[in-house]
Scaffold this active site. Structure first.
Site, PDB file in Angstrom:
ATOM      1  N   ASP A   1       0.861  -1.185   0.000  1.00 25.90           N
ATOM      2  CA  ASP A   1       0.000   0.000   0.000  1.00 25.90           C
ATOM      3  C   ASP A   1       0.901   1.240   0.000  1.00 25.90           C
ATOM      4  O   ASP A   1       2.113   1.130   0.108  1.00 25.90           O
ATOM      5  CB  ASP A   1      -0.935   0.015   1.217  1.00 25.90           C
ATOM      6  CG  ASP A   1      -0.185  -0.141   2.517  1.00 25.90           C
ATOM      7  OD1 ASP A   1       1.002   0.250   2.589  1.00 25.90           O
ATOM      8  OD2 ASP A   1      -0.765  -0.638   3.489  1.00 25.90           O
TER       9      ASP A   1
ATOM     10  N   ASP B   1       1.676   5.065   1.574  1.00 30.96           N
ATOM     11  CA  ASP B   1       1.458   6.055   2.620  1.00 30.96           C
ATOM     12  C   ASP B   1       2.071   7.367   2.157  1.00 30.96           C
ATOM     13  O   ASP B   1       3.151   7.389   1.569  1.00 30.96           O
ATOM     14  CB  ASP B   1       2.120   5.609   3.932  1.00 30.96           C
ATOM     15  CG  ASP B   1       1.584   4.284   4.415  1.00 30.96           C
ATOM     16  OD1 ASP B   1       0.390   4.220   4.745  1.00 30.96           O
ATOM     17  OD2 ASP B   1       2.347   3.299   4.430  1.00 30.96           O
TER      18      ASP B   1
ATOM     19  N   ASP C   1       9.228   4.508  13.187  1.00 33.93           N
ATOM     20  CA  ASP C   1       9.799   3.438  14.004  1.00 33.93           C
ATOM     21  C   ASP C   1      11.211   3.025  13.576  1.00 33.93           C
ATOM     22  O   ASP C   1      12.175   3.204  14.325  1.00 33.93           O
ATOM     23  CB  ASP C   1       8.841   2.238  14.112  1.00 33.93           C
ATOM     24  CG  ASP C   1       8.241   1.811  12.777  1.00 33.93           C
ATOM     25  OD1 ASP C   1       8.684   2.317  11.721  1.00 33.93           O
ATOM     26  OD2 ASP C   1       7.324   0.965  12.783  1.00 33.93           O
TER      27      ASP C   1
END
Ligand code: ATP
Ligand code: MG
Length: 424
Positions: free
Chosen positions: A30, A32, A117
């Site tokens: 996907d 982002d 992260d």
């Protein structure tokens, strides 16, 4: 999408997994997008846009089946005050253990990068000049296949314990090594998963096990002592099982089978996955509570219900998966009874296929009789007449036997009443 934001005067970058995957030569799952436009400004630009998230405001923009996630740059790492966990504007809220409850203070890209992260997840692709903006050495880490936490790993896990699972997921899926400093605090902080809402853990566990590297992830979860906080009953059921023991083999073969299906782009369902992950505990509960009731479906279902209820306290598995799971488990003892035409009815059960696959798995693990599994394989290939011949050659079956006949009609009525309408 990116261009429309840019033409409206905003910065817009492709970010996260998509940049990383493109860099690694993989197909992004996907896309982002990170932007300096605020969520309501994004909404103003795209008709097909929905704002979501309470903990973390995001915009979802729909293109046909694709949903693109648009996140506004978040401000730099707010220092965590000892006594005051709410920052000036009240945008970033941490609890007493340093966990982020809300994070909606907007900032610049230079600030945004620090709240991501892992270094490989913090690359920004700029459509203006097709350049990758890398503030944290993510390109080099990706090249060396190292998963490295940005900032102080312990602090970052305390902010959001799910990052420990994300570390496992990316390491397994991308075949990265978790950097020693990034891995070190995990066993010590694994208990913090107990405070994560079970519904969020269900989402994350699904991602961990349905990304095509379930078995690698399982080994990592066990090694980093995370498994006992996600699947405590599985973890203790496997404790005394030596490598190669049938309960471990069942998990290994079950997860590897899932991985093969994912890689072949076949459908996979959480029902089968959770059946695999719960079966060793169900078997143990069954053996403990019903030592004499060998093959009693009611006792097995009771064990299944017990283990499911305990598991729900950690990982909230929705009913649409636990109900078929219960049926799949409940059918296992019925494979033992091959005599009589009643056995043939099993072939038409809506859950037959999944239950049969599970029987094959049990046989491959050395737990169910291989000859029994083969018999059910053969009978499916046989013609209708052959099928009847085969079951009748084995004996009359319980239904027509003296005791069975007396019990037959009563049982039948009861079952019919219990069957939910339109079960499928
Ligand atoms: P996938 O390929 O599974 O989509 P991804 O890296 O895109 O992997 P997402 O969960 O889609 O992962 O998140 C997009 C990006 O947002 C991540 O790459 C990361 O930079 C950031 N992110 C997501 N969740 C967190 C988190 N819990 N803590 C910090 N950063 C996060
Ligand atoms: Mg993503």
């Amino acid at each position: 999408m990116l261009y429309r934001l840019r033409d409206a005067g905003f910065q817009a970058f492709l970010v996260g997994g998509a940049v990383r995957d493109l860099l690694l030569g993989l197909h992004p799952k996907d896309f982002d997008i990170a932007t300096n436009a605020h969520p309501d400004e994004v909404k103003g630009l795209f008709r097909n846009c929905r704002l979501i998230g309470r903990r973390f405001h995001l915009a979802h923009v729909r293109f046909g089946y694709e949903i693109i996630e648009v996140a506004t740059f978040r401000a730099a790492h707010t220092p965590i005050d000892e006594d005051n966990s709410v920052d000036e504007g009240g945008h970033r809220v941490l609890d007493e253990r340093g966990r982020i409850l809300r994070d909606n203070l907007y900032g610049t890209i230079e600030e945004d990068v620090w709240r991501r992260d892992f270094t490989a997840n913090a690359l920004y692709y700029n459509i203006e000049d097709f350049s990758v903006w890398d503030y944290v050495g993510g390109v080099e880490d990706a090249r060396q296949r190292i998963l490295r936490m940005i900032g102080d790993p312990e602090t970052r896990y305390r902010e959001d314990p799910v990052r420990m699972l994300r570390a496992v997921r990316f390491a397994a899926k991308l075949d990265f090594t978790i950097h020693a400093d990034t891995a070190a605090p995990i066993p010590k902080l694994a208990w913090m998963l107990d405070g994560v809402p079970p519904a969020r853990l269900f989402d994350e566990v699904n991602k961990v096990f349905l990304a095509g590297s379930a078995y690698a992830a399982f080994e990592l979860l066990e090694r980093l002592q995370l498994l006992e906080h996600l699947f405590p009953d599985l973890s203790s059921a496997l404790e005394d099982v030596p490598p190669g023991g049938s309960a471990r083999e069942l998990v290994r073969l079950g997860l590897q089978g899932t991985d093969e299906r994912v890689r072949a782009e076949k459908s996979v369902t959480p029902t089968f996955l959770f059946a695999v992950l719960m079966w060793p505990a169900i078997q143990r509960a069954y053996a403990k509570h019903a030592p004499a009731a060998d093959g009693d479906p009611q006792q097995l279902l009771a064990a299944c219900d017990l283990v499911t209820a305990r598991q729900q306290a950690r990982v909230a598995i929705p009913k649409r998966f636990t109900l078929p799971l219960r049926e799949l488990i409940g059918l296992q003892p019925r494979f033992e009874r091959r005599e009589g035409r009643r056995a043939l009815r099993l072939l038409n059960h809506p859950r037959f296929r999944a239950a049969y696959d599970f029987l094959l798995l049990r046989a491959a693990a050395g737990e169910a009789d291989a000859e029994l599994a083969q018999w059910w394989t053969d009978i499916q290939a046989a013609s209708a007449d052959e099928r009847v011949e085969r079951v009748e050659s084995l004996g009359p079956g319980p239904r027509t036997a003296a005791a069975g006949a007396a019990e037959g009609p009563r049982r039948r009525r009861r079952r019919r009443r219990r069957r939910p309408p339109a079960a499928s």
